[in-house]
Design a protein around this motif. Structure first.
Motif, short mmCIF file in Angstrom:
data_model
loop_
_atom_site.label_atom_id
_atom_site.label_comp_id
_atom_site.label_asym_id
_atom_site.label_seq_id
_atom_site.Cartn_x
_atom_site.Cartn_y
_atom_site.Cartn_z
N VAL A 32 0.84 -1.20 0.00
CA VAL A 32 0.00 0.00 0.00
C VAL A 32 0.88 1.25 0.00
N ASN A 39 -4.28 0.76 -2.44
CA ASN A 39 -3.59 -0.42 -2.92
C ASN A 39 -2.60 0.02 -3.99
N VAL A 92 -8.49 0.26 0.20
CA VAL A 92 -8.11 -0.99 0.88
C VAL A 92 -9.17 -1.31 1.94
N THR A 102 -6.55 -2.84 7.02
CA THR A 102 -5.36 -2.16 6.51
C THR A 102 -5.43 -0.67 6.81
#
Length: 280
Positions: free
Chosen positions: A190, A252, A259, A263
């Motif tokens: 990420v 992402n 995401v 996350t």
């Protein structure tokens, strides 16, 4: 050796040990005011910075290294190539290791929502993340692509003031994100997308607030729970809102999309004390 000399030597070693190694890149070019102001601000804050940016905005030509100032380097190619050169070639040369972090931008103009798919600034940050280096893309609404010489020749111009203001905000963000010794800095795969609103009416760093956001609106999405909700505001609505709100989005690095909540939560935990809630 005199006591004072020994003390200075020790402090220099400690500073060198504690200094975090950054690659700085963008897609507007290595000589624009925005990136040079950012370079100055990061160095002044104690970071160990090497600039590796395109010669011009996405020139698409062959690789080329400029050594007139060994820490200010350009690559005659795309932003992704510039950051790759910084990570794979310049970092080993200057740091003896991979960089600790990559700062991409601040870009001249915002990169918001689904529009990030065409952004060289975001693309460079994504490339860093895919190479295992934590990164963030920064963009600001104000200013234009003017030479770094404008910072001295026209220090009170809108572009110069915006470049310095956005640079100050970026230093604050990077310092907060890297303050904890816990690793990894960000979850794998990420990057972060940060956007600053116009400096009109927001002329000092203290005027700005940071808001945790998602990339695109989605009424059915379940985001990390914060500010009494499990649905984050989208970054465009936050940046365009009246006031001085900067958006912070986790994306992402492969798909350049939002995401999942877990996350998001891992990143939000590192930014405790920085991000705030929108006024009701």
């Amino acid at each position: 050796m005199h006591t004072w000399t020994r003390l200075v030597a020790v402090l220099s070693v400690v500073t060198a040990i504690n200094a975090q190694n950054l690659i700085l890149t963008n897609d507007d070019g290595w000589a624009v005011a925005q990136i040079r102001a950012q370079n100055d601000a990061l160095n002044a804050a104690g970071f160990n910075v090497v600039l590796s940016a395109p010669a011009e905005n996405e020139s698409g030509q062959d690789l080329r290294f400029n050594a007139s100032d060994t820490r200010l380097n350009y690559v005659n190619s795309f932003p992704v190539d510039a950051v790759r050169f910084g990570i794979q070639t310049l970092a080993p040369e200057f740091f003896g290791s991979a960089p600790d972090f990559v700062v991409s931008g601040p870009n001249v103009g915002n990169n918001l929502g689904s529009g990030v798919t065409g952004s060289g600034t975001v693309g460079a940050a994504c490339e860093a993340a895919l190479e295992g280096i934590p990164s963030t893309a920064f963009s600001g609404d104000t200013a234009s692509q003017v030479s770094y010489t404008t910072l001295d020749s026209s220090p009170n111009s809108q572009s110069s003031l915006a470049a310095r203001l956005y640079s100050t905000l970026t230093v604050t963000f990077v310092q907060t994100l890297l303050a904890s010794s816990a690793r990894p800095v960000l979850p794998p795969g990420v990057t972060l997308n940060v956007n600053y609103p116009s400096t009109s009416g927001c002329s000092a760093a203290a005027d700005y607030s940071w808001v945790f956001t998602r990339l695109t609106p989605n009424s059915s999405a379940v985001d990390v729970e914060t500010c009494g909700s499990d649905h984050l505001p989208d970054e465009t609505s936050v940046v365009d809102r009246s006031g001085c709100f900067a958006s912070v989005t986790v994306i992402n690095a492969t798909t350049k999309t939002d995401v999942d909540a877990a996350t998001q939560g891992a990143v939000l935990a590192r930014l405790t004390g920085l991000v705030t809630c929108l006024p009701s």
